[in-house]
Design a protein around this motif. Structure first.
Motif, PDB file in Angstrom:
ATOM      1  N   LYS A 151      29.917 -48.212 -75.123  1.00 29.81           N
ATOM      2  CA  LYS A 151      29.262 -47.185 -74.312  1.00 29.81           C
ATOM      3  C   LYS A 151      28.938 -47.667 -72.897  1.00 29.81           C
ATOM      4  CE  LYS A 151      27.051 -44.897 -78.232  1.00 29.81           C
ATOM      5  NZ  LYS A 151      25.764 -44.537 -78.843  1.00 29.81           N
ATOM      6  N   ALA A 152      29.377 -48.861 -72.541  1.00 23.54           N
ATOM      7  CA  ALA A 152      29.037 -49.413 -71.225  1.00 23.54           C
ATOM      8  C   ALA A 152      29.833 -48.736 -70.121  1.00 23.54           C
ATOM      9  CB  ALA A 152      29.295 -50.916 -71.199  1.00 23.54           C
ATOM     10  N   ASP A 153      29.142 -48.391 -69.052  1.00 21.88           N
ATOM     11  CA  ASP A 153      29.819 -47.875 -67.863  1.00 21.88           C
ATOM     12  C   ASP A 153      30.551 -49.034 -67.192  1.00 21.88           C
ATOM     13  OD1 ASP A 153      28.862 -45.259 -68.122  1.00 21.88           O
ATOM     14  OD2 ASP A 153      27.047 -45.701 -66.976  1.00 21.88           O
ATOM     15  N   PRO A 154      31.633 -48.743 -66.486  1.00 19.97           N
ATOM     16  CA  PRO A 154      32.307 -49.820 -65.743  1.00 19.97           C
ATOM     17  C   PRO A 154      31.474 -50.271 -64.546  1.00 19.97           C
ATOM     18  CG  PRO A 154      33.398 -47.706 -65.397  1.00 19.97           C
ATOM     19  CD  PRO A 154      32.307 -47.469 -66.384  1.00 19.97           C
ATOM     20  N   ALA A 155      31.774 -51.457 -64.048  1.00 22.12           N
ATOM     21  CA  ALA A 155      31.115 -51.975 -62.849  1.00 22.12           C
ATOM     22  C   ALA A 155      31.649 -51.208 -61.640  1.00 22.12           C
ATOM     23  CB  ALA A 155      31.391 -53.466 -62.712  1.00 22.12           C
ATOM     24  N   PRO A 156      30.762 -50.745 -60.770  1.00 22.59           N
ATOM     25  CA  PRO A 156      31.207 -49.918 -59.644  1.00 22.59           C
ATOM     26  C   PRO A 156      31.905 -50.721 -58.549  1.00 22.59           C
ATOM     27  CG  PRO A 156      28.846 -50.279 -59.529  1.00 22.59           C
ATOM     28  CD  PRO A 156      29.314 -50.896 -60.816  1.00 22.59           C
ATOM     29  N   GLY A 157      32.939 -50.131 -58.021  1.00 26.36           N
ATOM     30  CA  GLY A 157      33.654 -50.697 -56.888  1.00 26.36           C
ATOM     31  C   GLY A 157      33.212 -50.023 -55.607  1.00 26.36           C
ATOM     32  N   ARG A 158      33.958 -50.257 -54.547  1.00 24.07           N
ATOM     33  CA  ARG A 158      33.644 -49.681 -53.232  1.00 24.07           C
ATOM     34  C   ARG A 158      33.785 -48.165 -53.306  1.00 24.07           C
ATOM     35  NH1 ARG A 158      36.226 -49.445 -47.622  1.00 24.07           N
ATOM     36  NH2 ARG A 158      34.459 -49.924 -46.270  1.00 24.07           N
ATOM     37  N   LEU A 159      32.765 -47.452 -52.816  1.00 27.29           N
ATOM     38  CA  LEU A 159      32.750 -45.991 -52.889  1.00 27.29           C
ATOM     39  C   LEU A 159      32.315 -45.380 -51.566  1.00 27.29           C
ATOM     40  CD1 LEU A 159      30.892 -45.597 -56.307  1.00 27.29           C
ATOM     41  CD2 LEU A 159      33.313 -45.153 -55.888  1.00 27.29           C
ATOM     42  N   GLU A 160      32.912 -44.238 -51.239  1.00 23.78           N
ATOM     43  CA  GLU A 160      32.492 -43.483 -50.064  1.00 23.78           C
ATOM     44  C   GLU A 160      31.096 -42.920 -50.287  1.00 23.78           C
ATOM     45  OE1 GLU A 160      35.146 -40.464 -48.549  1.00 23.78           O
ATOM     46  OE2 GLU A 160      36.863 -41.513 -49.436  1.00 23.78           O
ATOM     47  N   LYS A 161      30.360 -42.762 -49.221  1.00 29.66           N
ATOM     48  CA  LYS A 161      28.995 -42.233 -49.308  1.00 29.66           C
ATOM     49  C   LYS A 161      28.981 -40.868 -49.989  1.00 29.66           C
ATOM     50  CE  LYS A 161      24.822 -41.500 -46.644  1.00 29.66           C
ATOM     51  NZ  LYS A 161      24.160 -41.587 -45.348  1.00 29.66           N
ATOM     52  N   SER A 162      30.008 -40.055 -49.781  1.00 26.15           N
ATOM     53  CA  SER A 162      30.065 -38.717 -50.382  1.00 26.15           C
ATOM     54  C   SER A 162      30.146 -38.772 -51.906  1.00 26.15           C
ATOM     55  CB  SER A 162      31.248 -37.929 -49.821  1.00 26.15           C
ATOM     56  OG  SER A 162      32.470 -38.550 -50.201  1.00 26.15           O
ATOM     57  N   ASP A 218      31.337 -57.030 -45.409  1.00 30.41           N
ATOM     58  CA  ASP A 218      30.658 -57.323 -44.146  1.00 30.41           C
ATOM     59  C   ASP A 218      29.353 -58.098 -44.330  1.00 30.41           C
ATOM     60  OD1 ASP A 218      29.266 -55.204 -45.293  1.00 30.41           O
ATOM     61  OD2 ASP A 218      28.941 -54.171 -43.395  1.00 30.41           O
ATOM     62  N   ASP A 219      28.877 -58.239 -45.547  1.00 30.21           N
ATOM     63  CA  ASP A 219      27.673 -59.037 -45.804  1.00 30.21           C
ATOM     64  C   ASP A 219      28.020 -60.480 -46.172  1.00 30.21           C
ATOM     65  OD1 ASP A 219      28.737 -58.654 -48.339  1.00 30.21           O
ATOM     66  OD2 ASP A 219      26.868 -57.922 -49.228  1.00 30.21           O
ATOM     67  N   ASP A 220      29.296 -60.853 -45.995  1.00 32.14           N
ATOM     68  CA  ASP A 220      29.813 -62.186 -46.303  1.00 32.14           C
ATOM     69  C   ASP A 220      29.748 -62.538 -47.783  1.00 32.14           C
ATOM     70  OD1 ASP A 220      30.759 -62.883 -43.778  1.00 32.14           O
ATOM     71  OD2 ASP A 220      28.793 -63.607 -43.146  1.00 32.14           O
ATOM     72  N   ALA A 221      29.599 -61.551 -48.637  1.00 29.83           N
ATOM     73  CA  ALA A 221      29.628 -61.752 -50.084  1.00 29.83           C
ATOM     74  C   ALA A 221      30.894 -61.086 -50.623  1.00 29.83           C
ATOM     75  CB  ALA A 221      28.389 -61.153 -50.733  1.00 29.83           C
ATOM     76  N   PHE A 222      31.238 -61.425 -51.858  1.00 23.43           N
ATOM     77  CA  PHE A 222      32.421 -60.856 -52.507  1.00 23.43           C
ATOM     78  C   PHE A 222      32.003 -59.682 -53.383  1.00 23.43           C
ATOM     79  CE2 PHE A 222      33.506 -65.181 -51.402  1.00 23.43           C
ATOM     80  CZ  PHE A 222      34.741 -64.996 -50.788  1.00 23.43           C
ATOM     81  N   HIS A 223      32.798 -58.604 -53.306  1.00 25.47           N
ATOM     82  CA  HIS A 223      32.494 -57.367 -54.023  1.00 25.47           C
ATOM     83  C   HIS A 223      33.760 -56.817 -54.658  1.00 25.47           C
ATOM     84  CE1 HIS A 223      28.437 -56.853 -52.244  1.00 25.47           C
ATOM     85  NE2 HIS A 223      28.973 -57.516 -51.236  1.00 25.47           N
ATOM     86  N   LEU A 224      33.564 -55.931 -55.646  1.00 28.20           N
ATOM     87  CA  LEU A 224      34.694 -55.276 -56.296  1.00 28.20           C
ATOM     88  C   LEU A 224      35.329 -54.248 -55.370  1.00 28.20           C
ATOM     89  CD1 LEU A 224      33.356 -54.496 -59.889  1.00 28.20           C
ATOM     90  CD2 LEU A 224      35.106 -56.166 -59.233  1.00 28.20           C
ATOM     91  N   LYS A 225      36.651 -54.241 -55.349  1.00 28.99           N
ATOM     92  CA  LYS A 225      37.370 -53.227 -54.577  1.00 28.99           C
ATOM     93  C   LYS A 225      37.301 -51.868 -55.266  1.00 28.99           C
ATOM     94  CE  LYS A 225      40.968 -56.191 -52.592  1.00 28.99           C
ATOM     95  NZ  LYS A 225      42.424 -56.449 -52.606  1.00 28.99           N
ATOM     96  N   ALA A 226      37.434 -51.872 -56.596  1.00 31.76           N
ATOM     97  CA  ALA A 226      37.499 -50.625 -57.355  1.00 31.76           C
ATOM     98  C   ALA A 226      36.637 -50.743 -58.610  1.00 31.76           C
ATOM     99  CB  ALA A 226      38.946 -50.331 -57.751  1.00 31.76           C
ATOM    100  N   THR A 227      36.251 -49.621 -59.152  1.00 32.51           N
ATOM    101  CA  THR A 227      35.487 -49.590 -60.386  1.00 32.51           C
ATOM    102  C   THR A 227      36.288 -50.282 -61.482  1.00 32.51           C
ATOM    103  OG1 THR A 227      34.359 -47.608 -59.662  1.00 32.51           O
ATOM    104  CG2 THR A 227      34.366 -48.036 -62.031  1.00 32.51           C
TER     105      THR A 227
END
Length: 128
Positions: free
Chosen positions: A42-53, A111-120
């Motif tokens: 039942k776990a949601d996936p980890a969120p990736g980069r998303l538009e504000k909308s 831009d915060d110099d940290a690593f993030h997911l590109k996609a969910t």
């Protein structure tokens, strides 16, 4: 010339965490409740980069990059790096999770110099 090509090739395979891409996993930190949700499928996936909308209207602005996107979940190359983040953030009821993506294709430096997911991305398992 060979030295220059070798140096460029080496730089291309190293990530910002100082490890060769082949030696990086993709790890994130999150509440311990996710472990139970994973066991129940039942776990949601980890969120990736998303538009504000695509975000709720009350989404915290400080989590947006300069272009107005949510950066995506912050991730780490090594389990020890994720554990250090838990400790630094004083997260006592959180765990480290392995994600179902690879470093080279699923991660970017924001831009915060940290690593993030590109996609969910699905969460594979808890690692502690």
């Amino acid at each position: 010339m060979k030295t220059l090509l070798l140096a460029a090739s080496l730089a291309a395979v190293l990530t910002g965490c100082g490890e060769p891409v082949a030696q990086c996993g993709v790890y994130a930190i999150g509440p311990s409740q996710i472990k139970q949700l994973l066991q129940e499928n039942k776990a949601d996936p980890a969120p990736g980069r998303l538009e504000k909308s695509q975000l709720p209207a009350d989404f915290p602005g400080h989590l947006l990059d300069k272009d107005g996107y949510y950066r995506g979940m912050q991730v780490y190359c090594k389990i020890d790096e994720a554990k250090a983040a838990l400790s630094a953030q004083s997260k006592t009821d959180w765990l480290v999770y392995e994600l179902s993506t690879d470093w080279q294709n699923g991660v970017y430096k924001a831009d915060d110099d940290a690593f993030h997911l590109k996609a969910t991305t699905p969460i594979k398992q808890a690692v502690q």
